[in-house]
Design an enzyme around this catalytic site. Sequence first.
Site, PDB file in Angstrom:
ATOM      1  N   LYS A   1      43.486  48.330  33.651  1.00 48.08           N
ATOM      2  CA  LYS A   1      44.358  47.768  32.618  1.00 48.08           C
ATOM      3  C   LYS A   1      44.429  48.743  31.449  1.00 48.08           C
ATOM      4  CE  LYS A   1      44.861  43.354  30.088  1.00 48.08           C
ATOM      5  NZ  LYS A   1      44.221  42.031  29.851  1.00 48.08           N
TER       6      LYS A   1
ATOM      7  N   SER B   1      47.360  38.149  30.745  1.00 49.61           N
ATOM      8  CA  SER B   1      47.938  39.410  30.319  1.00 49.61           C
ATOM      9  C   SER B   1      47.700  40.569  31.286  1.00 49.61           C
ATOM     10  CB  SER B   1      47.371  39.815  28.951  1.00 49.61           C
ATOM     11  OG  SER B   1      45.973  40.069  29.056  1.00 49.61           O
TER      12      SER B   1
ATOM     13  N   SER C   1      43.207  35.697  31.100  1.00 53.45           N
ATOM     14  CA  SER C   1      44.032  36.874  31.416  1.00 53.45           C
ATOM     15  C   SER C   1      43.669  37.601  32.703  1.00 53.45           C
ATOM     16  CB  SER C   1      44.001  37.872  30.251  1.00 53.45           C
ATOM     17  OG  SER C   1      44.886  37.457  29.241  1.00 53.45           O
TER      18      SER C   1
END
Lengths: 497, 99
Positions: free
Chosen positions: A79, A154, A178
């Site tokens: 990420k 996310s 997330s």
Amino acid sequence: MSLLDAGAAAVAKAVRAGDVTAVEVIEEALARLDATEGDLHCFQTVLGDKARREAARVDEAVGEGRDPGPLAGVPIALKDNLCTHGIETTCSSRILEGWRPPYDATVVERLRGAGAVAVGKTNLDEFAMGSSTENSAFGPTHNPWDLSRVPGGSSGGSAAAVAAGVVPLAFGSDTGGSIRQPASLCGVVGIKPTYGVVSRYGLIAFASSLDQIGPFAPTVADAALALEVIGGGDPRDSTCLARPAPRLIEVLGRGVEGLRVGVLEDFVDDVSASCRRAANDAADALAAAGAKVDAVSVPEARLGLPAYYVIAPAEASSNLARYDGVRYGLRVEGPDVEAMNARTRAAGFGREVRRRIMIGTYALSAGYYDAYYGQAQRVRTLVTRAFDAAYERFDVLLSPTTPSEAFELGAKTANPIEMYLSDLCTVSSNLTGQPAISVPYALGDEGLPVGVQVMAPALGEALMVQVAAVLEQAAPAEARGPVPVGGRARGEAADGA
Amino acid sequence: MAGIGIDEVRHVARLARLELSDEELHGLVGELTALLEHVDAIRQLDTSGVPATAHAIPLSNVLRDDVVGPCLERDEVLAAAPAAEEGRIVVPAILREEP
């Protein structure tokens, strides 16, 4: 079937044995990335030549008789809020566009030390604030099962990259769901470890009392392996527990005979029929496998969401004060320092980030601090006490991961509060610091994957993974990624795809 | 009933160092009010006698020995700054001379 589809442990085994080279594996992952990226937009940065060089070093080690580690030659995705030395790290924000961190996050170091090779940095909701990846300043990621749907967020880029079979392992962060929510929406496994199990040195902070790093994988075993690699104490993160990583692989296959499983009944009216059915079917499967299954109500779990939406923005408003145009990232000039700060921040942060900074600043401001932030922290205590009480009667708790299947792009962007409801079932684990995992369990009424969530008391990762492995065995294969881009054709059996 | 007016929104934007357009400031009046209504559920709770949780795990001060260790390369750090010269980060003047 390609070796990549056999998973991280199988790739590492083959690379360590010299049956395949890490370079070959990485080339295949890069080719898949190239073939799917136009449709999916999972990646913010692709690390082609750097990945090839690292893979060559793994092969060199094998050639010299040195063991490259338990993730030898495994292609991974990170990420883009995990700092990578010399490699652009944006948090999907204009304010950090072009920033090259002067150091690696601890998890990045540990993964490389275990032989894993990063092929790219993945797209996210800006500063991890969102549940759909639509808040990325660089455009949304699409769900591989249905390109008109969101992958969740996310950590949507990481979840989608695993679901599309580009990489067998990816990493994200979970502040309110997330990791687990996109895992559920993409039909992959996602783990939010106990607060303090994984070092956050080099994770760009969103809400410091809630953030944890965790893995995505198609299987429970590979996610567990990844957590064994990244977990464990780190002197550079003083909130990281000074204890070794949890041992998880050894508990897989132990079954659930005699374990006490509580089925959380507090969200039944808030989730779709598909999600409710998946959780109920999962409970039946655990009972059939020998667990003692009972319904349990933890009404305080419903207080989690409003408490979270005070605490997380408050901490974010403080953490994001550092983006002021001085030390890194964007600067928009102004007549004085304050104007430079204010113009930089208005131009560099996207709409949702500005909104959360505003609500957080308000909740912390003179006259409101105790009514909002103080009260939310006291409610947090109530939520934790209620879950602790439930764990006196149960070893683990079971619930839906999400209120719905993956929704259409654009469906919730106009109404922030509706988007926030995506975190309903997941936020409590962040408030309590307890671990939770999402396991793909069924295809819903809309033909998209639905996950179920197993929650455990603090440091109960082993028990949680043990239960998740049984659920994985009971779940139909068609509910799980990887899938071809656009999803499997209707009626086509998973095995035939 | 929770609520927030335009003057308060302007004040908070100043505290947050966000130079927002009038249009966005006015939009935030409604958005923040809606959010505050959503969190009203917890404001009504009686939490007297309940301690606050700032952190999910019990942690006391974490100390290390006071010894020099590796640190970031100065030039690499400065290279990431929007403006730097002579080993320092450059910012607009904070102090002005008396007129």
